[in-house]
Structures are given as structure tokens and as C-alpha cells.
Design an enzyme around this catalytic site. Sequence first.
Site, PDB file in Angstrom:
ATOM      1  N   GLU A  97      59.629  36.720  45.989  1.00 30.53           N
ATOM      2  CA  GLU A  97      60.536  37.853  46.096  1.00 30.53           C
ATOM      3  C   GLU A  97      60.433  38.766  44.888  1.00 30.53           C
ATOM      4  O   GLU A  97      60.199  38.326  43.773  1.00 30.53           O
ATOM      5  CB  GLU A  97      61.959  37.344  46.269  1.00 30.53           C
ATOM      6  CG  GLU A  97      62.016  36.497  47.519  1.00 30.53           C
ATOM      7  CD  GLU A  97      63.372  36.390  48.127  1.00 30.53           C
ATOM      8  OE1 GLU A  97      64.348  36.783  47.465  1.00 30.53           O
ATOM      9  OE2 GLU A  97      63.452  35.929  49.272  1.00 30.53           O
ATOM     10  N   CYS A 127      62.398  43.522  39.281  1.00 31.34           N
ATOM     11  CA  CYS A 127      62.382  42.121  38.858  1.00 31.34           C
ATOM     12  C   CYS A 127      61.215  41.413  39.562  1.00 31.34           C
ATOM     13  O   CYS A 127      61.149  41.377  40.786  1.00 31.34           O
ATOM     14  CB  CYS A 127      63.723  41.483  39.219  1.00 31.34           C
ATOM     15  SG  CYS A 127      63.812  39.738  38.810  1.00 31.34           S
ATOM     16  N   CYS A 134      59.338  27.096  41.181  1.00 31.26           N
ATOM     17  CA  CYS A 134      59.377  26.835  39.731  1.00 31.26           C
ATOM     18  C   CYS A 134      59.489  25.346  39.498  1.00 31.26           C
ATOM     19  O   CYS A 134      60.183  24.644  40.238  1.00 31.26           O
ATOM     20  CB  CYS A 134      60.554  27.553  39.082  1.00 31.26           C
ATOM     21  SG  CYS A 134      60.560  27.393  37.276  1.00 31.26           S
ATOM     22  N   CYS A 138      65.954  23.743  36.568  1.00 34.74           N
ATOM     23  CA  CYS A 138      67.293  23.970  36.023  1.00 34.74           C
ATOM     24  C   CYS A 138      68.309  23.729  37.144  1.00 34.74           C
ATOM     25  O   CYS A 138      68.083  24.117  38.285  1.00 34.74           O
ATOM     26  CB  CYS A 138      67.415  25.394  35.492  1.00 34.74           C
ATOM     27  SG  CYS A 138      66.173  25.760  34.240  1.00 34.74           S
ATOM     28  N   CYS A 141      69.876  26.717  39.355  1.00 32.61           N
ATOM     29  CA  CYS A 141      68.960  27.740  39.864  1.00 32.61           C
ATOM     30  C   CYS A 141      68.408  27.353  41.226  1.00 32.61           C
ATOM     31  O   CYS A 141      67.890  26.256  41.402  1.00 32.61           O
ATOM     32  CB  CYS A 141      67.816  27.924  38.864  1.00 32.61           C
ATOM     33  SG  CYS A 141      66.518  29.035  39.457  1.00 32.61           S
ATOM     34  N   CYS A 357      69.887  36.754  40.470  1.00 38.95           N
ATOM     35  CA  CYS A 357      69.034  35.796  39.769  1.00 38.95           C
ATOM     36  C   CYS A 357      69.253  34.402  40.302  1.00 38.95           C
ATOM     37  O   CYS A 357      70.374  34.011  40.575  1.00 38.95           O
ATOM     38  CB  CYS A 357      69.392  35.744  38.290  1.00 38.95           C
ATOM     39  SG  CYS A 357      69.237  37.286  37.486  1.00 38.95           S
TER      40      CYS A 357
HETATM   41  N1  SAH Z   1      62.164  31.091  34.506  1.00 31.71           N
HETATM   42  C1  SAH Z   1      62.554  32.112  33.617  1.00 31.71           C
HETATM   43  C2  SAH Z   1      62.724  33.463  34.301  1.00 31.71           C
HETATM   44  C3  SAH Z   1      63.316  33.445  35.682  1.00 31.71           C
HETATM   45  S1  SAH Z   1      65.018  32.964  35.782  1.00 31.71           S
HETATM   46  C4  SAH Z   1      63.858  31.717  32.907  1.00 31.71           C
HETATM   47  O1  SAH Z   1      64.454  30.732  33.286  1.00 31.71           O
HETATM   48  O2  SAH Z   1      64.208  32.380  31.961  1.00 31.71           O
HETATM   49  C5  SAH Z   1      65.820  34.447  35.166  1.00 31.71           C
HETATM   50  C6  SAH Z   1      67.229  34.225  34.678  1.00 31.71           C
HETATM   51  O3  SAH Z   1      68.080  33.865  35.775  1.00 31.71           O
HETATM   52  C7  SAH Z   1      67.356  33.091  33.663  1.00 31.71           C
HETATM   53  O4  SAH Z   1      68.041  33.555  32.517  1.00 31.71           O
HETATM   54  C8  SAH Z   1      68.182  32.058  34.387  1.00 31.71           C
HETATM   55  O5  SAH Z   1      68.952  31.308  33.468  1.00 31.71           O
HETATM   56  C9  SAH Z   1      69.002  32.911  35.336  1.00 31.71           C
HETATM   57  N2  SAH Z   1      69.541  32.188  36.479  1.00 31.71           N
HETATM   58  C10 SAH Z   1      68.962  31.201  37.183  1.00 31.71           C
HETATM   59  N3  SAH Z   1      69.797  30.775  38.173  1.00 31.71           N
HETATM   60  C11 SAH Z   1      70.909  31.513  38.096  1.00 31.71           C
HETATM   61  C12 SAH Z   1      72.129  31.553  38.846  1.00 31.71           C
HETATM   62  N4  SAH Z   1      72.333  30.760  39.877  1.00 31.71           N
HETATM   63  N5  SAH Z   1      73.054  32.445  38.463  1.00 31.71           N
HETATM   64  C13 SAH Z   1      72.841  33.289  37.426  1.00 31.71           C
HETATM   65  N6  SAH Z   1      71.724  33.310  36.705  1.00 31.71           N
HETATM   66  C14 SAH Z   1      70.763  32.423  37.019  1.00 31.71           C
HETATM   67 FE1  SF4 Z   2      62.679  28.046  36.741  1.00 26.72          FE
HETATM   68 FE2  SF4 Z   2      65.046  28.831  37.632  1.00 26.72          FE
HETATM   69 FE3  SF4 Z   2      64.899  27.403  35.395  1.00 26.72          FE
HETATM   70 FE4  SF4 Z   2      64.005  29.943  35.388  1.00 26.72          FE
HETATM   71  S1  SF4 Z   2      66.129  29.259  35.700  1.00 26.72           S
HETATM   72  S2  SF4 Z   2      62.984  28.120  34.527  1.00 26.72           S
HETATM   73  S3  SF4 Z   2      63.225  30.081  37.490  1.00 26.72           S
HETATM   74  S4  SF4 Z   2      64.312  26.692  37.452  1.00 26.72           S
END
Ligand code: SAH
Ligand code: SF4
Length: 370
Positions: A97, A127, A134, A138, A141, A357
Site C-alpha cells: 500500500e 507514504c 514486515c 511490533c 502494528c 499507520c
Molecule cells: N518499520 C518502520 C516504518 C514503518 S511503521 C518503523 O517501524 O519505524 C511507521 C510508523 O507507524 C512507526 O513509527 C510505527 O511505530 C507506527 N505504527 C505502527 N503501527 C501503528 C498503529 N497501530 N498506530 C499508530 N502508529 C503505528
Molecule cells: Fe514493522 Fe510495523 Fe514494527 Fe514498523 S511498526 S517495524 S512496519 S512491525
Amino acid sequence: MPGNPQQFELLGLTNQELMAVVEALGEPRYRARQLFDALYGQRVATLDEISTLPKTLRARLAEEGYRSGFPAIDQRFVSRDGTVRYLVRFADAQTVETVWMPDGDGAEETEESATPGPSSNRRATICLSSQAGCAVNCKFCMTALLGVQRNLTAGEIVGQVLLVLNDQQIEIGRDRINLVFMGQGEPFLNYENFIRAARLLVEGAAIPESRMTVSTSGIVPRIAEFGAEPVRPHLAISLNASNDDLRERIMPINRKWKLAELLEAARRFPLRSRERLTFEYVLLSGVNDAPENAREVVALLSGIRAKVNLIALNPGPEIPFQTPTAAAVESFQQILVAAGIPTYVRRPRGLDIYAACGQLKRSTTLLSLT
Ligand code: SAH
Ligand code: SF4
């Protein structure tokens, strides 16, 4: 390409590499520059349409197995707030996406980009995804739920930008476009392709590096490598927790690189004049959003020219956390601001189309069920 192993993709090649391609065909070097400008500057979607090259050369390139193709737009979801979420499909049918956010996402603005040029017209942030899925896992996410499917090539990363710019009829130079590598994937786990894509976008598409930000979950060895790049976007680090115990619970990557190592790398990161290192902090109600956590963040960031973007969790199915109250977000922000750290609350964008995000890709599966 399935069924045709002899195909070579031109999108993603540098001017230097294109020179080698045209020279091998006995063509003058300036043809490479024409090809480069057509691909990245004029955003011509197929080799066949590159009218600046003679027809015979286009035919020869095709005979030799060269092709150029933008990814395809599989689906387009338009939000009430103007955000557009694109489901982008590549040649092997893998999808990611890409999100278009009009007016920019204020929190991404840099000192330089905050001042629009006199001729600028439309303003937006795109974006980008760097991987399909990934591997970092996390816990808050939704992309993590996919696991990592594969790295995107540089051509596929650049292709997302070109595709969206064409779809939105953007003219670089007139319109002001920011890029954030914050979609699906961990850019620093696909470092070579990510940095190649950033360079191509600077050189070929004329998008200045000062209008690009890459976000990492904290792949520590790559932070130093990135700092040494002659051409590089701004850096954002997803901090998301104020101590190791907490960070380990929500970001398993913290088992590999602890906060001390991460912040040491951040401290050493060579910032340009007026540049700040961004720290992102996703607020999870009752988990990391207490005033005590904010005070720990202040201590962690001491000595770093930092700014903080606070993001209230975008909730979703299978995500075992809650969004904090507006009051909790505000008091967290106040503590950081009072300590002299510029701190912004990121506006949630495109919530009605699941464009926020951490919701990328996963939501398509959900939406297509409804
Ligand atoms: N993998 C990289 C970039 C993609 S994620 C990273 O983790 O930095 C981009 C941002 O989205 C990150 O700061 C992450 O912490 C945030 N993010 C992920 N899941 C989210 C959620 N459910 N709500 C708000 N922000 C989120
Ligand atoms: Fe991967 Fe989501 Fe963690 Fe970013 S926030 S590193 S996209 S699992």
C-alpha cells in the site's frame, strides 16, 4: 517475469547503469540520459511510450529483453479527508500500500520544507512501503501480522511514487511533495534497495532529500551507515517506549538492540545544520502513556537535537491495545514541551479508509470481506 526469465526491468537502474545498457547495444551515451529522464522525470510508464527514443532503439531494447513497467493500481480508496490509499500491485502479483495525504502530514514538516516556494501549488505527503509485510513484529502494528513476504526492489519503491504522482497529476517544481518511508516494512532491513530508491528519486524525479523522511524501528548498525550517506533523507526512529522492559514487550527488536545502544547511535548520528532527529512514539493507553513515561523519554533524549511525533494508537482488530484519551496525549506532550523538546501530535489521516499507520495491507483483507 513468470514464463519469461529473460526480462530485465529498467525502472530502478541508475543513469550509469543505463549507460552500460545503451553502450552494449552500440548506442551513444546520451541515450541513457534520455531514458533516465523519461523514466523518472517524465514518468513514462512503458518503454513503448518513450517517444524521445527512436522507435528502432525501443524495439532493440525490447528484443534484448528489457522492459519498463510501473506497478499497477489494484484498488484506490478515497477518504473524506482527501487521503487516498492505493493498493499497488507488482509484476509477480504481490501487493503493498501507498498513501497519498494532501497538505502534507504537518508532523513530517522540516524546517526547510515548512516554507513553501513561491511557485508551489499543491502540497502533499506520500507514504511509501519498502517491503511487503514486515518481520519486526511490533505488537501494535497490523503490518506485523503479515510477516515479511519479500523486499521490494528499488524500482518497485520508486514506482510507487511515480504512479501516485501521475495519478494525482503532480508537477514537481510547481507542487510540493514530501515522501515518508513509513508504509509497510522496515526500510533498514531492505537497506540497499531503499537507499538506491531515495537516490533515484532525488536525481531522477527531482524530489529533494530534505523533503524525505525514513522511519526505522531501530536497526542500529544501519543508523551509522545511513548517517554516512552523501545523499540521505531525514531520519525518524520509532521509540515507542521509555525503558527496555516496556520496549521489549511491544517491540521484540529491542531484545537485539537495547535502548542504550539505540540512543548511542542516535547521539552519534551526524545531523545537518538545523536538522533534528525525529522520534516517533505511538501512545498505547495504560501501557506507555503515563507522565512517568514522558519523563523517562525526556531523560533518554537529553543531549540529542530531537523532536518527537506522538501518535495515538490507530486501533484495529487483533491489536491488543487501546487508544489513549486526548487528555493523556496532551499531558504527555506538555511534559516533553516543558523540557524543551519540540513535540507534535500526528493527526490521524484517512481513518475511514484504514489508511493510518500500521493498518496498511491488513485492512484490505478486512475491507474486501465486507
Ligand atoms: N518499520 C518502520 C516504518 C514503518 S511503521 C518503523 O517501524 O519505524 C511507521 C510508523 O507507524 C512507526 O513509527 C510505527 O511505530 C507506527 N505504527 C505502527 N503501527 C501503528 C498503529 N497501530 N498506530 C499508530 N502508529 C503505528
Ligand atoms: Fe514493522 Fe510495523 Fe514494527 Fe514498523 S511498526 S517495524 S512496519 S512491525
